[in-house]
Design a protein around this motif. Structure first.
Motif, mmCIF file in Angstrom:
data_model
loop_
_atom_site.group_PDB
_atom_site.id
_atom_site.type_symbol
_atom_site.label_atom_id
_atom_site.label_comp_id
_atom_site.label_asym_id
_atom_site.label_seq_id
_atom_site.Cartn_x
_atom_site.Cartn_y
_atom_site.Cartn_z
ATOM 1 N N ILE A 125 44.519 50.989 47.409
ATOM 2 C CA ILE A 125 43.927 51.011 46.067
ATOM 3 C C ILE A 125 44.660 50.042 45.144
ATOM 4 O O ILE A 125 44.031 49.307 44.382
ATOM 5 N N LYS A 126 45.979 49.986 45.244
ATOM 6 C CA LYS A 126 46.747 49.065 44.395
ATOM 7 C C LYS A 126 46.391 47.606 44.670
ATOM 8 O O LYS A 126 46.197 46.827 43.744
ATOM 9 N N VAL A 127 46.315 47.216 45.940
ATOM 10 C CA VAL A 127 46.009 45.815 46.241
ATOM 11 C C VAL A 127 44.570 45.470 45.886
ATOM 12 O O VAL A 127 44.298 44.369 45.403
ATOM 13 N N MET A 128 43.656 46.402 46.074
ATOM 14 C CA MET A 128 42.258 46.148 45.701
ATOM 15 C C MET A 128 42.141 46.025 44.182
ATOM 16 O O MET A 128 41.441 45.140 43.684
ATOM 17 N N GLN A 129 42.846 46.885 43.438
ATOM 18 C CA GLN A 129 42.809 46.807 41.976
ATOM 19 C C GLN A 129 43.411 45.486 41.487
ATOM 20 O O GLN A 129 42.915 44.894 40.535
ATOM 21 N N ALA A 130 44.468 45.038 42.135
ATOM 22 C CA ALA A 130 45.087 43.768 41.744
ATOM 23 C C ALA A 130 44.114 42.615 41.948
ATOM 24 O O ALA A 130 43.975 41.752 41.068
ATOM 25 N N GLU A 131 43.417 42.586 43.074
ATOM 26 C CA GLU A 131 42.449 41.517 43.336
ATOM 27 C C GLU A 131 41.263 41.615 42.381
ATOM 28 O O GLU A 131 40.755 40.594 41.918
ATOM 29 N N ALA A 132 40.834 42.823 42.065
ATOM 30 C CA ALA A 132 39.743 43.003 41.106
ATOM 31 C C ALA A 132 40.160 42.489 39.728
ATOM 32 O O ALA A 132 39.387 41.802 39.052
ATOM 33 N N SER A 133 41.380 42.778 39.333
ATOM 34 C CA SER A 133 41.896 42.327 38.040
ATOM 35 C C SER A 133 41.969 40.800 37.986
ATOM 36 O O SER A 133 41.564 40.191 37.003
ATOM 37 N N HIS A 134 42.452 40.172 39.074
ATOM 38 C CA HIS A 134 42.528 38.702 39.136
ATOM 39 C C HIS A 134 41.147 38.073 39.060
ATOM 40 O O HIS A 134 40.993 36.962 38.559
ATOM 41 N N SER A 135 40.139 38.773 39.584
ATOM 42 C CA SER A 135 38.774 38.242 39.601
ATOM 43 C C SER A 135 37.969 38.626 38.362
ATOM 44 O O SER A 135 36.829 38.215 38.222
ATOM 45 N N ASN A 136 38.551 39.468 37.506
ATOM 46 C CA ASN A 136 37.858 39.947 36.302
ATOM 47 C C ASN A 136 36.601 40.753 36.611
ATOM 48 O O ASN A 136 35.547 40.546 36.011
ATOM 49 N N ILE A 137 36.727 41.669 37.564
ATOM 50 C CA ILE A 137 35.651 42.599 37.864
ATOM 51 C C ILE A 137 36.197 44.017 37.742
ATOM 52 O O ILE A 137 37.408 44.219 37.620
ATOM 53 N N ALA B 233 32.411 36.032 39.569
ATOM 54 C CA ALA B 233 33.659 36.796 39.652
ATOM 55 C C ALA B 233 33.616 37.757 40.835
ATOM 56 O O ALA B 233 34.620 37.952 41.526
ATOM 57 N N VAL B 234 32.448 38.349 41.084
ATOM 58 C CA VAL B 234 32.291 39.231 42.249
ATOM 59 C C VAL B 234 32.471 38.416 43.537
ATOM 60 O O VAL B 234 33.154 38.852 44.465
ATOM 61 N N LEU B 235 31.897 37.217 43.586
ATOM 62 C CA LEU B 235 32.099 36.352 44.756
ATOM 63 C C LEU B 235 33.572 36.012 44.933
ATOM 64 O O LEU B 235 34.098 36.018 46.061
ATOM 65 N N ASP B 236 34.262 35.717 43.824
ATOM 66 C CA ASP B 236 35.695 35.420 43.883
ATOM 67 C C ASP B 236 36.467 36.617 44.438
ATOM 68 O O ASP B 236 37.373 36.451 45.249
ATOM 69 N N PHE B 237 36.102 37.820 44.013
ATOM 70 C CA PHE B 237 36.749 39.037 44.519
ATOM 71 C C PHE B 237 36.608 39.129 46.041
ATOM 72 O O PHE B 237 37.586 39.371 46.753
ATOM 73 N N PHE B 238 35.396 38.907 46.556
ATOM 74 C CA PHE B 238 35.188 38.982 48.003
ATOM 75 C C PHE B 238 35.997 37.907 48.729
ATOM 76 O O PHE B 238 36.541 38.157 49.800
ATOM 77 N N GLN B 239 36.095 36.715 48.154
ATOM 78 C CA GLN B 239 36.919 35.671 48.767
ATOM 79 C C GLN B 239 38.386 36.075 48.783
ATOM 80 O O GLN B 239 39.087 35.863 49.779
ATOM 81 N N ARG B 240 38.872 36.657 47.708
ATOM 82 C CA ARG B 240 40.269 37.098 47.642
ATOM 83 C C ARG B 240 40.543 38.184 48.684
ATOM 84 O O ARG B 240 41.582 38.170 49.344
#
Length: 129
Positions: free
Chosen positions: A16-28, A59-66
């Motif tokens: 959950i922490k790593v997913m939240q970090a990637e979501a935050s970086h992607s602005n989603i 931003a959602v696409l960026d999240f999936f790439q991350r």
């Protein structure tokens, strides 16, 4: 509490922490995590989580790439995506008050893979005995 249960809870927290970090970086926004049963295989375990996300399309696409470039293997499956004006197309369980810049909502299953801790090899016997 068993040690395997404690380890599993630690893995969930880490996921959950790593997913939240990637979501935050992607602005989603990740709006929901629902843990599904863990599937234990011979050498690894699969920990699937139903997730719901929303944000601007790119931003959602960026999240999936991350997520695809993370050190831990995480697969996204059963992906459904729709516009915020028709979120039911994304099969989300709940709608939210979306920000003006948010254009899509998506749901799917994010499956994290964890290797099993292996037992140490047996100690070698001294030669000639």
């Amino acid at each position: 509490m068993s040690s395997s249960l404690a380890a599993e809870e630690k893995e969930v927290e880490s996921f959950i922490k790593v997913m939240q970090a990637e979501a935050s970086h992607s602005n989603i926004e990740i709006r929901r995590y629902t843990a599904n049963p863990v599937a234990t295989k011979e050498y690894y375990s699969e920990a699937p989580f139903y997730i719901e996300i929303d944000g601007p399309y790119y931003a959602v696409l960026d999240f999936f790439q991350r997520v695809g470039k993370m050190e831990r293997i995480i697969n996204i499956s059963n992906l459904a995506m729709s516009s915020v004006s028709k979120p039911s197309g994304a099969k989300v369980k709940r709608t939210y008050k979306y920000e003006p810049n948010e254009s899509v909502v998506a749901s799917g299953v994010a499956t994290a893979f964890y290797s099993h801790a292996s037992a140490p090899p047996p100690a070698a016997k001294p030669a000639g005995k």
